[in-house]
Write an enzyme that holds these catalytic residues in place. Structure first.
Site, PDB file in Angstrom:
ATOM      1  N   TYR A 105      -6.629 -34.706 -17.859  1.00 31.30           N
ATOM      2  CA  TYR A 105      -5.372 -33.965 -17.909  1.00 31.30           C
ATOM      3  C   TYR A 105      -5.279 -32.940 -16.800  1.00 31.30           C
ATOM      4  CZ  TYR A 105      -2.292 -34.858 -21.899  1.00 31.30           C
ATOM      5  OH  TYR A 105      -1.348 -35.375 -22.740  1.00 31.30           O
ATOM      6  N   ASP A 118     -10.238 -25.899 -24.170  1.00 31.08           N
ATOM      7  CA  ASP A 118     -10.426 -26.015 -22.719  1.00 31.08           C
ATOM      8  C   ASP A 118     -10.855 -24.704 -22.070  1.00 31.08           C
ATOM      9  OD1 ASP A 118      -9.910 -28.766 -22.249  1.00 31.08           O
ATOM     10  OD2 ASP A 118      -7.821 -28.414 -22.724  1.00 31.08           O
TER      11      ASP A 118
END
Ligand SMILES: [Cu+2]
Length: 651
Positions: A398, A314
């Site tokens: 998320y 990420d």
């Protein structure tokens, strides 16, 4: 995916000047504008060139440590560019102070990996799919309206596919959205994946493995069958600080109780802490020179032909700092809050201000210490309090929060919070690799692995690391009853010895101590890293992800300080084949015994989703603590204030 732009410079902290000028201040709005102009003036800004990354190129530690207010500051930015027409990335150093390009290196996408993925590249994907006959056929086979198919482009990884060499590739999983209010995550179109070439803007391949039923139950938490009225039996909790907060803020410098530090923000790492130190009497004692989360990866366990590749870095692939939320009072934090705005560069190179990106506040934290004595009748309780600096971001399905806590007893804690919506698949049955979350809906098993980079300076830069295990002593003349146990210390002297695994059955901790500084008892002053000891990367050592996320195969790495060694999985993670970052750093096998060292700690969650994680997941936590061990002469929190008696006596 993008955060709204609100360019209100009047409330923007980081444009402040004068006393707050410091070499570690993040780039200001004006400096980001200057970077763009300098890149343009030097002919590097063609029509298809986009800014992938723009951030402060931090000066060397020696420069920062020697800095005095009023000294001249050499301001430089590191800039990554992508020419979307060719897929060519470049890695620049731009001197804002000297109005020139100080470095310009082409990024070799085949050997080094590619620059991270742009939002613009993501946004184009659905249009490519609508032009692909194989994709349209796959949707037709499933009797789905292609216009209602939401494409989720995901980083490709590297699996030796020859037709991908040198290309910027993403792999696309799809979800169905019945109407504008529908949450597509609840309707994974499983069994099919598209591989897309971002530069040629074409679908390279569609793999249609199997037609699986589309889970149809809706996933909004406020819609049938999940919706419930909010409960009304909880009375309000109000946090009041009638005299205000106890911290002071000067630009990016924060002081609270005995703590002081600077903070920064980087679009790749998010919040960073700098020059964290404690005041001890009239001494200012350093503990950590720089602390950040330097990489994270979310590897998935589903081996199916359409999902085996799912691993998201990420930070290195997605630059998650750009998805930072704007926090709102009463929502994410309670009490007397100080918010900080953050400036980053948009993909056009112009500044984008993220309002209220960083939150600073204090929290009551229960009992700090307490005793009621049976002999002399001493009876006292002191309450614990912590300073919290945090940010939250949303990356796709998320949401992650990163909370740094500083306590009155000298403890430093990092807590990562994971929430949001689990990434869903079709449920393939109890022998598969997912949990059934709703009828026919699976959530594949996965891990969230974070890598903290802790540039330690415990009472200065000469530090050593010891592994300390609790060990039983064999029965013998010195231990006739077999009750003895003690800490066993093993010094880690070279980088090859610094790759370690946690062991909770031995209460394993790592002490970072300064051999040149002692407490009143003659013990070397130190801080102990307390790991949570959750699993490291579970993927097979032969797998692609084990090479690309090698940092996640150990809980601890220790390196000799090198300012160029910033990222746990290397500088260019996107489609990098592996062994960059920590494994290449420690291949030098440098001495770490009494050196300026960096401690890298892997922590994380191994997530077997529960039905309770649907339709939105309650926060799960992962992190670590750094606790003083012999750093002080005694409990440093004897001076914690007495609780007002009124709090204890009211009934
Ligand atoms: Cu998870």
């Amino acid at each position: 995916m993008s955060t709204d732009t609100i360019d209100t410079i009047d409330t923007f902290d980081q444009t402040s000047s004068g006393a707050s000028d410091h070499p570690l201040n993040p780039l200001s709005v004006d400096e980001i504008r200057a970077v763009r102009r300098i890149v343009d003036d030097n002919g590097l800004l063609g029509p298809d060139v986009r800014f992938v990354y723009v951030a402060l190129d931090e000066p060397h530690k020696k420069v920062v440590m020697a800095f005095k207010p009023g000294d001249p500051i050499d301001r430089r930015a590191r800039v990554l560019l992508l020419d979307r027409a060719t897929g060519q990335g470049s890695d620049l150093v731009v001197s804002v102070t000297n109005d020139r390009i100080d470095g310009n290196v082409a990024v070799d996408g085949s050997a080094e990996g590619h620059v991270p993925i742009l939002d613009q590249e993501f946004e184009d994907i659905e249009s490519f799919l609508l032009e692909c006959p194989e994709w349209l056929a796959a949707m037709g086979k499933r009797e789905l309206d292609p216009a209602k198919v939401r494409a989720v482009p995901l980083s490709a990884g590297v699996f030796g596919h020859e037709d991908e060499v040198g290309k910027r590739i993403v792999r696309v999983l799809a979800f169905y959205q019945y109407d504008a209010a529908d949450l597509p995550w609840a309707h994974p179109i499983d069994g099919v994946v598209a591989y897309v070439d971002l530069t040629r803007r074409t679908v390279v391949k569609v793999i249609d493995e199997i037609k699986l039923p589309l889970p149809t139950e809706r996933g909004e938490w406020d819609a049938e069958p999940h919706a419930v009225p909010a409960r009304t039996d909880l009375k309000p909790i109000e946090i009041t600080q009638p005299e205000g907060a106890s911290f002071t803020v000067d630009g990016n410098q924060i002081t609270w109780a005995d703590w002081s530090f600077r903070f920064g923000f980087d679009v790749r790492e998010g919040l960073t802490l700098h020059q964290l130190s404690l005041r001890d009497g009239d001494r200012e004692r350093p503990v950590v020179y720089r602390a950040s989360v330097a990489e994270m990866v979310v590897p998935y366990a589903d081996p199916s032909p359409v999902r085996y590749w799912q691993n998201y870095f990420d930070q290195g692939e997605y630059l998650f700092g750009r998805y930072t939320n704007s926090l709102e009072l009463g929502c994410d934090c309670l009490g007397e809050i100080k918010y900080f705005d953050v400036a980053i560069a948009g993909e056009d190179g112009n500044p984008r201000v993220m309002k209220n990106a960083i939150c600073l506040h204090e929290e009551d934290y229960g009992v700090l210490w307490k005793h009621t004595d049976m002999f002399n009748e001493m009876a006292e309780t002191r309450r614990s309090r912590r300073l919290v600096i945090s940010f939250f971001l949303t990356i796709g399905n998320y949401d992650y929060g990163f909370y740094w806590y500083l306590y009155l007893d000298g403890t430093i804690q990092l807590e990562a919070k994971a929430t949001g919506i689990v990434f869903a698949s079709a449920y393939r049955g109890p022998d598969g690799y997912s949990t059934e979350m709703a009828p026919g809906l699976g959530a594949p098993f996965h891990q969230h692995m974070f890598s903290a980079r802790l540039d330690m300076s415990v009472d200065g830069d000469v530090n050593v690391v010891e592994e300390v295990d609790a060990v039983a002593v064999p029965v013998g003349p010195d231990n006739p009853w077999g009750n003895a146990f003690r800490p066993q210390r093993t010094k880690l002297t070279r980088e090859s010895e610094g790759m370690r695994i946690a062991d909770n059955l031995k209460a394993r901790v790592w002490h970072i101590t300064n051999p040149t500084k002692q407490n009143r008892l003659g013990q070397n002053t130190g801080y102990a890293l307390h790991p949570e000891g959750q699993p490291v990367l579970l993927a097979d050592p032969s797998s692609s992800i084990a090479k690309r996320a090698a940092f996640a195969t150990k809980h601890l790495w220790v390196t000799k300080y090198d300012p160029a060694e910033r990222y746990s999985a290397g500088d260019f993670v996107n489609q990098h084949p592996g062994n960059a970052g920590l494994p290449s750093f420690v291949a030098q096998d440098r001495n770490i015994d009494g050196e300026d060292i960096v401690v890298w700690h892997t922590f994380g969650l191994t997530h077997f989703p529960r039905p309770e994680d649907w339709p939105v997941m309650p926060v799960d936590y992962a992190g670590f603590k750094l606790k003083p061990v012999g750093f002080f002469d005694r409990n440093p929190s004897l001076n914690a204030p007495l609780a007002p008696k009124s709090h204890c006596c009211e009934s």
